[in-house]
Structure formats: C-alpha cells, structure tokens
Scaffold this active site. Structure first.
Site, PDB file in Angstrom:
ATOM      1  N   THR A 260      46.554  47.020  45.265  1.00  0.00           N
ATOM      2  CA  THR A 260      45.403  47.029  44.673  1.00  0.00           C
ATOM      3  C   THR A 260      44.826  46.441  43.507  1.00  0.00           C
ATOM      4  O   THR A 260      43.994  46.328  43.087  1.00  0.00           O
ATOM      5  CB  THR A 260      45.090  48.457  43.892  1.00  0.00           C
TER       6      THR A 260
ATOM      7  N   ALA B 286      39.054  50.229  46.130  1.00  0.00           N
ATOM      8  CA  ALA B 286      39.885  51.005  44.957  1.00  0.00           C
ATOM      9  C   ALA B 286      39.058  51.052  43.628  1.00  0.00           C
ATOM     10  O   ALA B 286      38.893  51.878  42.897  1.00  0.00           O
ATOM     11  CB  ALA B 286      41.126  50.257  44.826  1.00  0.00           C
TER      12      ALA B 286
ATOM     13  N   ARG C 146      45.462  41.792  43.290  1.00  0.00           N
ATOM     14  CA  ARG C 146      44.850  40.763  43.744  1.00  0.00           C
ATOM     15  C   ARG C 146      45.729  40.287  45.126  1.00  0.00           C
ATOM     16  O   ARG C 146      46.940  40.152  45.042  1.00  0.00           O
ATOM     17  CB  ARG C 146      44.683  39.508  42.759  1.00  0.00           C
TER      18      ARG C 146
ATOM     19  N   GLU D 280      40.233  37.026  51.483  1.00  0.00           N
ATOM     20  CA  GLU D 280      39.519  38.416  51.731  1.00  0.00           C
ATOM     21  C   GLU D 280      38.281  38.113  52.394  1.00  0.00           C
ATOM     22  O   GLU D 280      37.437  37.524  51.544  1.00  0.00           O
ATOM     23  CB  GLU D 280      39.507  39.004  50.199  1.00  0.00           C
TER      24      GLU D 280
ATOM     25  N   HIS E 120      38.641  46.545  50.034  1.00  0.00           N
ATOM     26  CA  HIS E 120      38.700  46.350  48.418  1.00  0.00           C
ATOM     27  C   HIS E 120      37.548  47.467  47.843  1.00  0.00           C
ATOM     28  O   HIS E 120      36.765  47.159  47.504  1.00  0.00           O
ATOM     29  CB  HIS E 120      37.911  45.063  48.372  1.00  0.00           C
TER      30      HIS E 120
ATOM     31  N   ARG F 298      46.219  47.663  32.649  1.00  0.00           N
ATOM     32  CA  ARG F 298      45.465  48.837  32.300  1.00  0.00           C
ATOM     33  C   ARG F 298      45.698  49.992  33.566  1.00  0.00           C
ATOM     34  O   ARG F 298      45.894  50.836  33.381  1.00  0.00           O
ATOM     35  CB  ARG F 298      43.908  48.299  32.497  1.00  0.00           C
TER      36      ARG F 298
END
Length: 337
Positions: free
Chosen positions: A246, A297, A248, A276, A295, A166
């Site tokens: 952006t 985005a 994983r 993370e 994180h 997507r």
C-alpha cells in the site's frame, strides 16, 4: 493575539470541492483573510499573481503546481505552505526551504485509511480469503480447493513491516491490539527502542523475509528504496507468503513479482504498482493469487476532509503564533514519502 493571515488555496478545482465544504470554508473564513480567486490550480495568470503577491499562507493539496523560484519571487510575503494532503514532494523543493518557509503536511490523517486497508488485507491474508474467493469461481461446489492455499490460520503468524513510517507505526499498533501476530519491523533509520515500545521487534531484511507469513511495505519511494524487493527478496519468502503493498509500486521489481506470483506460489495484495496502472497485458491481472485494487487505500471521498481539518488546524496554530503539529523539513522530506 491571533492574526488573520492572507491565505490562498492552491489545488485542483475538483480537489477543492471535495475537501472544502461549507463547514471547512466557515472555519477558513474565521481564521484567514481571503480574496478572489479563493482557489487556483495555476500560479501564472495576472489575477492569481496579484493574490500571490499578498498571500502569507498557501493551503495546498492535489494539483498544486511546483512552487519554484519564479512562483516564490512573485510571493514576497509568503511565510507558510500548509498541505491538506500527504506528500509535498511534487510541489515543494529546495527553493521553498531556501526561503525558510514553514511547510506542514496532513500525512498523519492520510495514514489512517491506509493503515485500516492494510490491517484488513493482513487479516484476510492469514486465511487467504481473497484468493479463496477467486478459487470459488473456478471450483464451485468442490471445496477441495480450500486445502490448496496452505495454512489458513490467524494465530501464531509473523508479519514483517518494511518501514516504520506513519502507516507502518499504525499497522504495528493495530496488530498489537489484536494480539494475533508477531511483528518484525525492517527500518534502518528507525529507533529500535521505539519499535520495541510499539510491541514489535527490529530486524534486518535478510533475517526477516524467511519468517514472513505476510510482508507489508510501508517505505518511502526514494532512489535507494527503488526495487528494494526484487527477485532475491521474493525468493526468500516462505511458501504461501502474502505480499501487501500500500506504499509505492516502485519498491517492488514488477518483473520479478510477476515471475514469483506466476511460478513460485507467492500471493499478493497490491494497491500500488509500477507502472500505475499496470498495462493491460500484465499477467498479474489473471492470477487468482493476486488481488489488484486501483490505489484506493489512501484518503478518498469524505476521508479527505480529515486532511482539510489537519491543514486548517495548522493554519489556526500559525495565526495564533503556535508551533506546527506536523512540520516538513528539508531533512525529513529526504527520508519520508
């Protein structure tokens, strides 16, 4: 005729307050029958089990507990799980598909801000803007540092997108509108014709990496994609290339990335990492050729209401007996984020 299905919101309390303001709640009340509690972040207490027993639809988001066999046994009337966020992987598993429940996602809405962030990162990467900004703090009035980051041009560059997802599709479309870069897409399961129709060129990873001025990752985190960008792949990038992630953090071998950024001149814009967040001792924090963001985005703040709107649209379609816009199937979940 449109029905009004019994509906329960299942998500963290803070998420509910973030995603469902008065406008969203009015739209929900107009479409569904509701009860108390309206929203829950657990599915085990007696009051919630009573609501669960009557619920035909769950609208889920961040903080939804797993919909396991025990939960589904307590929900005999459940027919649909409409997710007001991106991936359903944390709460939807085989038990949901075994029951034949409809599952939908608002991942399309969540892809919009990710694609926008990625486009911004790519455009700045062409001229090494964030890295030159870091250099300015050290060099001050000596502008000689401008020559240290390689070519600073936004023309005739090559962007490699790993994953025609997507987000990947949106980034390809945005780059096509700007007509700034040649775009190669690495995705073994995507239709090459669709890639070409988007103005990009299909390519294999080994073929694409040496051509990448910018390498942007948009693949799902699956066992087969873990560390797909490792030492060999990073070494194949040309000098001065920029990695944008952006997607994983697990797509990239962090140890290899630390080495490549510290010693091989690789630049990186990282909104996601593994782990993370990174531990305090990670060398990536101190490198002027690395930009780290926490994180951000994906959808945050008012952006999350677009995902609420998507889920409410799916609810309205379900109530009217219309097919869903964004169904999730057992197969699609196996190959998507």
């Amino acid at each position: 005729m449109t029905r009004r299905p019994e509906t329960l919101l299942v998500m963290a309390r803070d998420t509910m307050r973030l995603q469902f303001g008065e406008a969203e709640l009015q739209r929900l009340r107009a479409t569904a029958r509701l009860g108390e509690p309206l929203c829950t972040d657990e599915l085990a207490s007696a009051p919630v089990r009573a609501r669960l027993a009557a619920a035909e639809v769950l609208i889920t988001s961040w903080g939804c507990p797993p919909l396991d066999d025990a939960v589904l046994r307590a929900a005999p009337n459940l027919r649909a799980v409409l997710h007001a966020a991106g991936s359903v992987r944390d709460h939807v598993g085989a038990a949901v598909f075994d029951r034949g429940l409809l599952v939908t996602t608002a991942a399309d809405a969540n892809a919009e801000p990710v694609a926008q962030y990625t486009l911004g990162a790519i455009l700045w990467a062409f001229k090494k803007v964030p890295f030159l900004a870091a250099d300015a703090r050290a060099f001050r009035e000596d502008w000689g540092y401008r020559e240290l980051r390689g070519e600073l041009s936004g023309r005739d560059r090559t962007v490699v997108l790993v994953g025609f997802s997507r987000v990947g599709r949106r980034v390809a479309a945005l780059l096509r509108l700007l007509d700034l870069a040649r775009v190669l897409v690495v995705d073994p399961v995507a239709d090459p014709g669709e890639i070409r129709a988007a103005g990009a060129e299909p390519a294999g990873l080994a073929e694409a990496l040496p051509q990448a001025d910018v390498l942007s990752l948009h693949a799902p985190s699956l066992p087969e994609t873990r560390h797909m960008i490792g030492a060999a792949e990073l070494a194949a990038l040309p000098p001065g290339a920029v990695l944008v992630n952006t997607a994983r953090g697990a797509l990239v071998d962090t140890t290899a990335l630390e080495h490549a950024c510290a010693t091989d001149g690789l630049h990186a814009v990282l909104d996601v990492t593994e782990p993370e967040p990174l531990p305090a001792g990670s060398p990536l924090y101190d490198l002027p050729n690395v930009v780290l963001t926490p994180h951000v985005a994906g959808s945050l703040g008012s952006e999350t209401r677009r995902m609420s709107a998507e889920a409410l649209g799916e609810l309205e379609r379900y109530a009217a007996g219309l097919p869903p816009r964004a169904p999730v199937t057992r197969h699609s979940l196996a190959v998507q984020a």
